[in-house]
Design an enzyme around this catalytic site. Structure first.
Site, mmCIF file in Angstrom:
data_model
loop_
_atom_site.group_PDB
_atom_site.id
_atom_site.type_symbol
_atom_site.label_atom_id
_atom_site.label_comp_id
_atom_site.label_asym_id
_atom_site.label_seq_id
_atom_site.Cartn_x
_atom_site.Cartn_y
_atom_site.Cartn_z
ATOM 1 N N ARG A 161 7.270 1.928 1.058
ATOM 2 C CA ARG A 161 7.583 0.520 1.275
ATOM 3 C C ARG A 161 7.920 -0.142 -0.051
ATOM 4 N NH1 ARG A 161 3.332 -2.223 4.853
ATOM 5 N NH2 ARG A 161 4.246 -0.722 6.321
ATOM 6 N N GLY B 103 0.816 -1.210 0.000
ATOM 7 C CA GLY B 103 0.000 0.000 0.000
ATOM 8 C C GLY B 103 0.848 1.257 0.000
ATOM 9 N N ASP C 11 -0.267 -5.258 14.340
ATOM 10 C CA ASP C 11 -0.946 -4.909 15.587
ATOM 11 C C ASP C 11 -2.033 -5.936 15.867
ATOM 12 O OD1 ASP C 11 -3.714 -3.440 14.574
ATOM 13 O OD2 ASP C 11 -2.046 -3.131 13.202
ATOM 14 N N ARG D 63 -0.396 -8.836 -3.078
ATOM 15 C CA ARG D 63 -0.396 -7.752 -2.096
ATOM 16 C C ARG D 63 0.534 -8.107 -0.946
ATOM 17 N NH1 ARG D 63 -1.619 -4.018 1.364
ATOM 18 N NH2 ARG D 63 -2.728 -4.434 3.311
ATOM 19 N N SER E 132 0.537 -4.799 5.820
ATOM 20 C CA SER E 132 0.325 -5.077 7.240
ATOM 21 C C SER E 132 -1.151 -5.341 7.491
ATOM 22 C CB SER E 132 0.806 -3.893 8.087
ATOM 23 O OG SER E 132 0.133 -2.703 7.709
ATOM 24 N N ARG F 261 1.673 10.994 -9.048
ATOM 25 C CA ARG F 261 0.992 11.217 -7.769
ATOM 26 C C ARG F 261 1.772 10.682 -6.577
ATOM 27 N NH1 ARG F 261 -4.982 12.045 -8.175
ATOM 28 N NH2 ARG F 261 -5.425 12.480 -10.372
ATOM 29 N N ARG G 49 9.939 -3.401 12.476
ATOM 30 C CA ARG G 49 9.080 -3.761 11.352
ATOM 31 C C ARG G 49 9.843 -4.247 10.143
ATOM 32 N NH1 ARG G 49 3.515 -0.427 11.026
ATOM 33 N NH2 ARG G 49 2.988 -0.523 13.230
#
Length: 235
Positions: free
Chosen positions: A24, A20, A204, A87, A90, A43, A217
């Site tokens: 990353r 996303g 989480d 995909r 997280s 963008r 992470r």
């Protein structure tokens, strides 16, 4: 070149990993790909193409939520010939047995609504992953010794959720975790007859409130990327 992806013909590989977060995407390309080249900056949604073990791979950011992912997945499939879309992102755990840092491989994705709802209308469609990718990802995770769970997830169309009753039902019915993109990706892949999978890192936990510290992470997300890459070329 499309409205949202400024790549030239041939710039994008048939295998695309879709985080996303565009930053990353840059981190994953710089960490795991050889000779990675930025092929999209439109963008600020960064995309890179390079090679992994001699195989061409594109890592393209998808943005947050199913509406954003739908734009990029549609263009990748229809205009650039992507055949395998995975995909990487997280998620929040929804079962006690699922721990922070674990990997979830999504077999199916439950949702209240996706951008495809206008096409599917009253049909309560059940989107699922490509089995070959799913099996290869599970095998790769087992070989690495990474704690992994395979099953259903929930793709929410909101981030600030005010439906604790709905979350309770997800947990009650065995949903492993919640994220915001996979259901639409699976629907689009099935519609266009390409392969899709979601490999997710638990960052989480909705039940315990635990969250993965930012400094820890990178290693956990690294496991996810490597599992996705192994699955893409062995599935």
């Amino acid at each position: 070149m499309t409205i949202h992806i400024g790549a030239n013909p041939g710039d994008i590989a048939e295998t695309v990993l879709m985080p996303g977060d565009p930053y990353r995407a840059r981190w994953a390309a710089e960490t795991f790909l050889e000779d990675a080249v930025c092929i999209n900056e439109v963008r600020g949604m960064l995309g890179y193409t390079g090679t992994w073990k001699g195989q061409r791979v594109t890592i393209q950011g998808s943005g947050m939520g199913m509406a954003s992912l739908s734009i990029y997945a549609n263009e990748l499939i229809r205009d650039f010939g992507a055949k395998t879309l995975i995909r990487i992102g997280s998620c929040g755990a929804m079962q006690e047995a699922v721990k922070v840092r674990d990997i979830i491989i999504a077999m199916t994705s439950t949702t209240l609504s996706t951008p495809s709802r206008g096409i599917l209308r009253e049909l309560n469609f059940a989107p699922c992953a490509d089995y070959g990718l799913l099996r290869a990802a599970a095998d790769a995770a087992e070989a690495r010794g990474t704690p992994t769970h395979v099953g259903g997830i929930y793709s929410s169309d909101v981030f600030y959720d005010e439906r604790p009753d709905l979350n309770e039902q997800m947990t009650r019915h065995g949903i492993l975790g919640v994220e915001m993109e996979a259901a639409e990706l699976y629907i689009l892949a099935l519609r266009h007859k390409v392969r899709a999978l979601a490999v997710l890192t638990v960052s989480d936990h909705l039940l315990t409130g635990e969250a993965l510290p930012s400094e820890q992470r990178e290693k956990s997300f690294g496991d996810m990327v490597e599992i996705a890459l192994e699955a893409a070329f062995k599935g």
